[in-house]
Each structure stands twice: as C-alpha cells, then as structure tokens.
Design a protein around this motif. Sequence first.
Motif, PDB file in Angstrom:
ATOM      1  N   SER A   6      35.467  21.260  -3.111  1.00 10.89           N
ATOM      2  CA  SER A   6      35.024  19.897  -3.385  1.00 10.89           C
ATOM      3  C   SER A   6      33.908  19.462  -2.439  1.00 10.89           C
ATOM      4  O   SER A   6      33.862  19.865  -1.272  1.00 10.89           O
ATOM      5  N   LYS A   7      33.019  18.630  -2.936  1.00  9.87           N
ATOM      6  CA  LYS A   7      31.969  18.044  -2.109  1.00  9.87           C
ATOM      7  C   LYS A   7      32.435  16.766  -1.430  1.00  9.87           C
ATOM      8  O   LYS A   7      31.718  16.198  -0.602  1.00  9.87           O
ATOM      9  N   LEU A   8      33.645  16.319  -1.778  1.00 10.55           N
ATOM     10  CA  LEU A   8      34.170  15.095  -1.183  1.00 10.55           C
ATOM     11  C   LEU A   8      34.817  15.384   0.169  1.00 10.55           C
ATOM     12  O   LEU A   8      35.457  16.419   0.354  1.00 10.55           O
ATOM     13  N   THR A   9      34.686  14.472   1.103  1.00  6.82           N
ATOM     14  CA  THR A   9      35.386  14.573   2.376  1.00  6.82           C
ATOM     15  C   THR A   9      36.834  14.124   2.192  1.00  6.82           C
ATOM     16  O   THR A   9      37.184  13.515   1.170  1.00  6.82           O
ATOM     17  N   ASP A  12      36.846  10.497   1.600  1.00  5.34           N
ATOM     18  CA  ASP A  12      36.442  10.179   0.228  1.00  5.34           C
ATOM     19  C   ASP A  12      37.611  10.368  -0.737  1.00  5.34           C
ATOM     20  O   ASP A  12      37.850   9.532  -1.627  1.00  5.34           O
ATOM     21  N   ILE A  13      38.317  11.483  -0.576  1.00  4.83           N
ATOM     22  CA  ILE A  13      39.442  11.790  -1.477  1.00  4.83           C
ATOM     23  C   ILE A  13      40.500  10.706  -1.395  1.00  4.83           C
ATOM     24  O   ILE A  13      40.976  10.188  -2.417  1.00  4.83           O
ATOM     25  N   ARG A  16      39.251   7.424  -2.973  1.00  2.98           N
ATOM     26  CA  ARG A  16      39.192   7.492  -4.440  1.00  2.98           C
ATOM     27  C   ARG A  16      40.602   7.459  -5.039  1.00  2.98           C
ATOM     28  O   ARG A  16      40.837   6.840  -6.081  1.00  2.98           O
ATOM     29  N   ASN A  78      36.358  16.952  -9.408  1.00  2.24           N
ATOM     30  CA  ASN A  78      35.819  17.095  -8.051  1.00  2.24           C
ATOM     31  C   ASN A  78      36.270  18.372  -7.353  1.00  2.24           C
ATOM     32  O   ASN A  78      36.067  18.522  -6.148  1.00  2.24           O
ATOM     33  N   ASP A 101      42.290  20.250   2.355  1.00  3.38           N
ATOM     34  CA  ASP A 101      42.172  18.951   1.679  1.00  3.38           C
ATOM     35  C   ASP A 101      42.806  18.942   0.288  1.00  3.38           C
ATOM     36  O   ASP A 101      42.309  18.305  -0.648  1.00  3.38           O
TER      37      ASP A 101
END
Length: 487
Positions: A6-9, A12-13, A16, A78, A101
Amino acid sequence: MAQSLSKLTREDIVARLTGLLTADQVVTDTEELRLASVDRFKKYQSVHGIFDAPLPAAIVNARSTEDVSKVLAFANDNRINVVARTGRTGTEGGLETAVEDTIVLDGSGLDRILSVDAENMQVTVECGVPLQVLEDKLREQGLTTGHSPQSKPLAQYGGLVSTRSIGQFSTLYGAIEDMVVGLEAVFPDGSVTRIKNVPRRAAGPDIRHVVIGNEGALCYITEVTVKVFKYQPENNEFHGFLVDDMATGVKAIREVVTNGFKPSVVRVYSPEDARQHFSHFYRGKVVVVFVAEGPKGLVRATSEEIVRVLDQYPHEKVDPGLIEDWFDNLNWGVDKIEAEKQVMLAKAELGYTTEVSVDWSRTVELYENVIRRIRTEFPAADDLVMLGAHSSHSYQTGTNLYFVYDYRIDCEPREEIEKYHIPLNAIIVEEALKVGGSMVHHHGIGKYRAPWTTQEHGSAYQILAKLKETFDPNGIMNKGTIFPMDA
C-alpha cells in the motif's frame, strides 16, 4: 515478513478506517495490536511478551456484513493486507500478521443467532456467534449442532467454517463441511455472495467449498447455516478397552467403522499419549475409547458391535464411568489457557499437536515412522517429556493421527519455535505426505504448513491457485496462509 504494497501510511489507514466506520470500531492500542499479530502457534513467545510478527495498523471490529464489505473494498483498492478473525483460537499461524500495516478484521461483534428452524433442522448464525452459546440454546430445545471441538467454549462460527473444523463427535455427525447448508461471504472487492440453503443439489461443482476452509485467504465468512440434530444424551453408552499395541487398536476401530456403525467418539491412544489422559488406569497399554450416541435402538446396536469386535482381540475392559468422566472434561476454555500459561512460565515446558490423515492400510506405518524419526533424528529429542499420538476421527477409508509432543525448553524463549515446534511439525507433515496422507486433518494450513501446500495438492494445485488469482487478484487476503509466501 513482507512489505506492505500500500502507498498509505499507518496513520492514513487508521484515519480512513475511522472515516469508513466509527472511531470506537478501530482499535490502535499497542498491546492489543501485539496480541493480534500472532495466534496459538506462538503461544510460548506470546506469554514471554515476544512479538516478532509485523504490528497491524489497526484492529477493526465489524458489526455488520456492510462493515466487512466496506473494509475489504477499501483494503483492496489500497493493497492493504487483511487478516480475518473471530474466536481467536487458531493454532497454525493463520491469524499471524505476515505483512506490515495489516488490518485485522474482527467479526466477533456479528453475534446474532438469526433463526432456529426446528422443522427443517437447521440454524442460521452470524460469524461471531460462539459455538457454546449456540449449543446451549439448542439443547434447551432438545437439539444439538453435533459439533464439539475442544475449543468449543471459545470458538466462533466464522473461524470454525473457514478452517474446516472438526468436532469430537465427527464419526457420527461429520465435520463442519458436512454440517454447512448455506452461507454468506464477502470477497475482497466488497461484493457479498450468498449460497442458498438447500438439502442437496447437482447444479455444477459444490461452490460452498470455495468458501469453506478458505482460512481468510479468499473471502470473509459473515453468516452460516448449519444442520442440527436431536439431542439425546440419556441414551449415551461409554466403552473403554486396554489393548497391547497400536496395530490392534487401529484394527478394532477400523472394523467397527467400516462395518457401518457410527459411534460418536472413536479413539485409539498410544501408551505415552494415554498416560496424560488416563494415567489412573492405562497401565502402559494402548487405550481404545468409544461413545455410542443417538436413538436408544441405534445406541444398543452400536454398543453390541463394539463389544463383539473387541472380543476378537486380547483386551481388558475399562469401567465405563471412567470414560464418561474423561468425556465430560475434554474441552478447554479461558481457565485452561491461563493454567497453561502459568506452566509455561513456571516450568519452561510446552505441549503442541500436529494432526494429519492417512488410509487405514498405512496408519500404523505412519505412526511408527514419525515416532522413530523424531526419536532418532530430532536434535533436541532428549528434551521431549512426552511423544505419542491418537486417532480421533475415522472414516470408511481411513483415519487421522493426532501427534502430541511435550518438551522441556532449553533455550531462550524467542528461539523455542525454531528449535522445537517448527522441526517437529515438519517431520510429521513430511512423513504423512510420504505415505500418501494429508499434511493437515482439521486445524487448517495456516502459515506454518503452507510451504507444503503445492506438494499436498500436486497437479491439482493449479485449481487452488486459480481461485486465488480470480477472487483475490491483488493478494490482500491473509498473505502467506494456505498459499506459500513465494507464490
């Protein structure tokens, strides 16, 4: 460990997820995340506060099928790994987080018994319904699920179905796959699939089995309909025998089962395994156990057959009351888990099991091969305080062997899994495959038997692989479970 795709930190996860659901459904407490990163395969490390698996980004407590759908669709879009869980009684690493993550998606909050249909002998439950809760409700109405794994006080239906669970009365009632009538599941793209409840159909392949046993590697089970049976404990009859060797015990149970009789419990314990269950009467021999259950006439006929078969072999009878006492104390719950933790801390001793299945003709050979190989090849064999096996689930064509091994731990807690558990597990799996058996009978593949999945299935592995490619093309569902990490 695998890197997240995933490109999300992490932040961010979490943000969201909180926006998708509610803040109180998203757990980020560090201790809870540590506990969620493993299952009972790493129970010794856990009790010592060692958590080497990647820390999840969050635990999400779903309250509905819609919640599950939203979370999976978000994760799929994601590329976030998801581990599905309910009762948390997994033993093979299937609940372990292998990717940074990860989202641990917990369905324990989906805990409604939706219907009890006594006329059609079926019950529908959400995935978080505890088996014990359902069983208690059914027994009030003279019914039973017939499903009784040792984890019964804790296990929940999502996990039971996703791991192809089996219960102690399987010879009579069958395993979970024999009990499931229909179900509901959510796939990684968020789509909800319902498989309707019918007695049987010949409308192509049985698509229930895409879902049953998927271990959260293909989809998330949210609802299950299972058969129920009449509950008639007043008719139970208990039988126990001492025989000289495993070959005699296996011959005896084979004859009872293949002659068409279905005792609810059919077991044979090797002497060392018998010692931990029946030390007050086993006398260094093999213990054979039966329980006849059901309508009175069938119970009587079954008991007569059991006695007839055993009379063909040298044996000693055991007081039925002793078998009934054992039978009443088979299950484990929170109390036994806590007691086990205290023993681990106080004595640095541990017990594990590895269960496999095999044809009748090679059962004794497999038992002897495993015991011999562990005794002669396992480098830490001197640390074993018990090594044995029992057969506890039998079929027309064969049986299972449940290998049990206890050992003193002569190393640092972090090293225990590599020094003892993994190599012992590997020997048993390898020997089962050598004689044409299955590497796993009912605990699921998890992550620690996944390296043998391709060998287990041989040329049929392509069918399994195509299911993964089709239903989870982005590879977000429980990375490393069933499917080897390098696949």
